[in-house]
Scaffold this active site. Structure first.
Site, PDB file in Angstrom:
ATOM      1  N   ASP A 253       0.844  -1.205   0.000  1.00  0.00           N
ATOM      2  CA  ASP A 253       0.000   0.000   0.000  1.00  0.00           C
ATOM      3  C   ASP A 253       0.881   1.257   0.000  1.00  0.00           C
ATOM      4  OD1 ASP A 253       0.803  -0.125   2.652  1.00  0.00           O
ATOM      5  OD2 ASP A 253      -1.217   0.098   3.500  1.00  0.00           O
ATOM      6  N   SER A 254       2.210   1.046   0.071  1.00  0.00           N
ATOM      7  CA  SER A 254       3.172   2.137  -0.131  1.00  0.00           C
ATOM      8  C   SER A 254       2.928   2.801  -1.487  1.00  0.00           C
ATOM      9  CB  SER A 254       4.607   1.605  -0.085  1.00  0.00           C
ATOM     10  OG  SER A 254       4.756   0.504  -0.966  1.00  0.00           O
TER      11      SER A 254
ATOM     12  N   ASP B 237      -1.041  -6.178  -0.197  1.00  0.00           N
ATOM     13  CA  ASP B 237      -1.120  -5.494   1.089  1.00  0.00           C
ATOM     14  C   ASP B 237      -2.553  -4.979   1.229  1.00  0.00           C
ATOM     15  OD1 ASP B 237       0.106  -4.500   3.311  1.00  0.00           O
ATOM     16  OD2 ASP B 237       1.180  -2.887   2.276  1.00  0.00           O
TER      17      ASP B 237
ATOM     18  N   LYS C 236      -1.291  -9.378   2.920  1.00  0.00           N
ATOM     19  CA  LYS C 236      -0.558  -8.914   4.104  1.00  0.00           C
ATOM     20  C   LYS C 236      -1.485  -8.011   4.902  1.00  0.00           C
ATOM     21  CE  LYS C 236       2.934  -5.701   4.015  1.00  0.00           C
ATOM     22  NZ  LYS C 236       2.375  -4.645   4.892  1.00  0.00           N
TER      23      LYS C 236
ATOM     24  N   GLU D  13      -1.682  -5.585   8.607  1.00  0.00           N
ATOM     25  CA  GLU D  13      -0.838  -4.948   9.623  1.00  0.00           C
ATOM     26  C   GLU D  13      -1.427  -5.101  11.030  1.00  0.00           C
ATOM     27  OE1 GLU D  13      -0.037  -0.809   8.857  1.00  0.00           O
ATOM     28  OE2 GLU D  13       0.737  -1.205   6.853  1.00  0.00           O
TER      29      GLU D  13
ATOM     30  N   GLU E 192       9.032  -4.133  10.777  1.00  0.00           N
ATOM     31  CA  GLU E 192       9.444  -2.848  10.197  1.00  0.00           C
ATOM     32  C   GLU E 192      10.031  -1.926  11.264  1.00  0.00           C
ATOM     33  OE1 GLU E 192       6.695  -1.117   7.424  1.00  0.00           O
ATOM     34  OE2 GLU E 192       7.769   0.802   7.377  1.00  0.00           O
TER      35      GLU E 192
HETATM   36  O1  KIV Z   1       3.518  -1.007   1.730  1.00  0.00           O
HETATM   37  C1  KIV Z   1       4.624  -1.572   1.621  1.00  0.00           C
HETATM   38  O2  KIV Z   1       5.306  -1.455   0.605  1.00  0.00           O
HETATM   39  C2  KIV Z   1       5.053  -2.402   2.744  1.00  0.00           C
HETATM   40  C3  KIV Z   1       6.431  -2.997   2.742  1.00  0.00           C
HETATM   41  C4  KIV Z   1       7.526  -2.057   2.527  1.00  0.00           C
HETATM   42  C5  KIV Z   1       6.642  -3.896   3.893  1.00  0.00           C
HETATM   43  O3  KIV Z   1       4.283  -2.622   3.632  1.00  0.00           O
END
Ligand code: KIV
Length: 266
Positions: A46-47, A85, A114, A116, A184
């Site tokens: 989600d970055s 994510d 993924k 969190e 992280e």
């Molecule tokens: O959103 C993302 O890219 C991440 C990773 C860097 C772990 O959560």
């Protein structure tokens, strides 16, 4: 035939004490090239809200957008495991909604999701997803979706007590069915201790060299994103300059009449 990375491959890596690599991708061609390079897990992080869409935090992206990016990345990948994510609010309200939203990513081609954080509720979500056939990667330490409650980009697990707490949470994620856990912004020694005491692999995102795997944001690795550089990221290329130079040369060629040439016309 290309051998696909699965949860079994990941378990095997941990059992054999073999390191593996995780890189983010948000589009078809990037996913294709990093897959060809041998990356084990391609993460639609989600970055992307920040590095690809220009938002200030990861909160602004939703399920519909992640479906589109998941589809694009999954189309480009043959070998790696594809992990989506799950965005903010897509798994937080209730379990049926979480299962549905995660299931939608699997339908788009993801092999796992993924999520969190840690709470009793998150443990129930992980159990239900695993029962549904959706593998889950956990994410502890600094969790960007919690930036407002954590009070900014802060290193987590700095004391022995805080490290024990992350380990306790990680063990519970593992018991609930998570197949791996991202750590992280955790000090290297804390991450080492956690890694040594878990059965599932840990994936370092700024948590040092003793984790079982390393993850970075591809735009940092390629030198494409330049608004800021996390201390733990390593730049392997200068895509920013490459893009700038290509665009500049094209602009010059158009304006001077050098483009198109006789070979580039019908
Ligand atoms: O959103 C993302 O890219 C991440 C990773 C860097 C772990 O959560």
């Amino acid at each position: 035939m290309v051998k696909k990375v699965t949860v079994n491959t990941i378990r095997q890596y941990k059992a054999n004490n073999e390191k593996f690599s995780v890189l983010t991708a948000y589009d078809y061609s990037t996913a294709k090239y990093i897959d060809e390079a041998g990356i084990d897990i391609v993460l639609i992080g989600d970055s992307l809200a920040m590095v690809a869409l220009g938002y200030e935090t990861t909160h602004c992206i939703g399920v519909e957008e992640m479906k589109i990016f998941t589809h694009a990345v999954a189309k480009g990948v043959e070998h790696a495991m594809v992990v989506t994510d799950m965005p903010f609010l897509s798994y937080h309200t209730d379990i049926p909604c979480a299962v549905k939203n995660c299931g939608l990513m699997i339908k788009e081609g993801a092999n796992a999701v993924k999520i969190e954080g840690y709470s009793d509720y998150i443990l129930s979500v992980i159990s239900r997803l695993t029962e549904t056939g959706i593998p889950v990667m956990g994410h502890l330490g600094f969790t960007p979706q919690f930036i407002n409650t954590l009070g900014g980009y802060k290193i987590q697990g700095k004391t022995q007590q805080a490290t024990e707490e992350i380990l306790r949470q990680a063990k519970e994620l593992e018991n609930a069915g998570a197949f791996s856990v991202v750590l992280e912004m955790v000090p290297q020694d804390s991450a080492k201790y956690i890694t040594e005491n878990l059965t599932v692999p840990t994936i370092s995102c700024g948590a040092g060299k003793y984790c079982d795997a390393q993850v970075l944001v591809s735009d940092d690795v390629f030198g494409k994103f330049s608004d800021f550089k996390p201390k733990f990221a390593r730049k392997y290329g200068d895509m920013k300059s490459l893009i700038y130079n290509c665009a500049k040369e094209f602009n010059d060629d158009v304006k001077s009449g050098k483009f198109p040439s006789d070979d580039e016309i019908f």
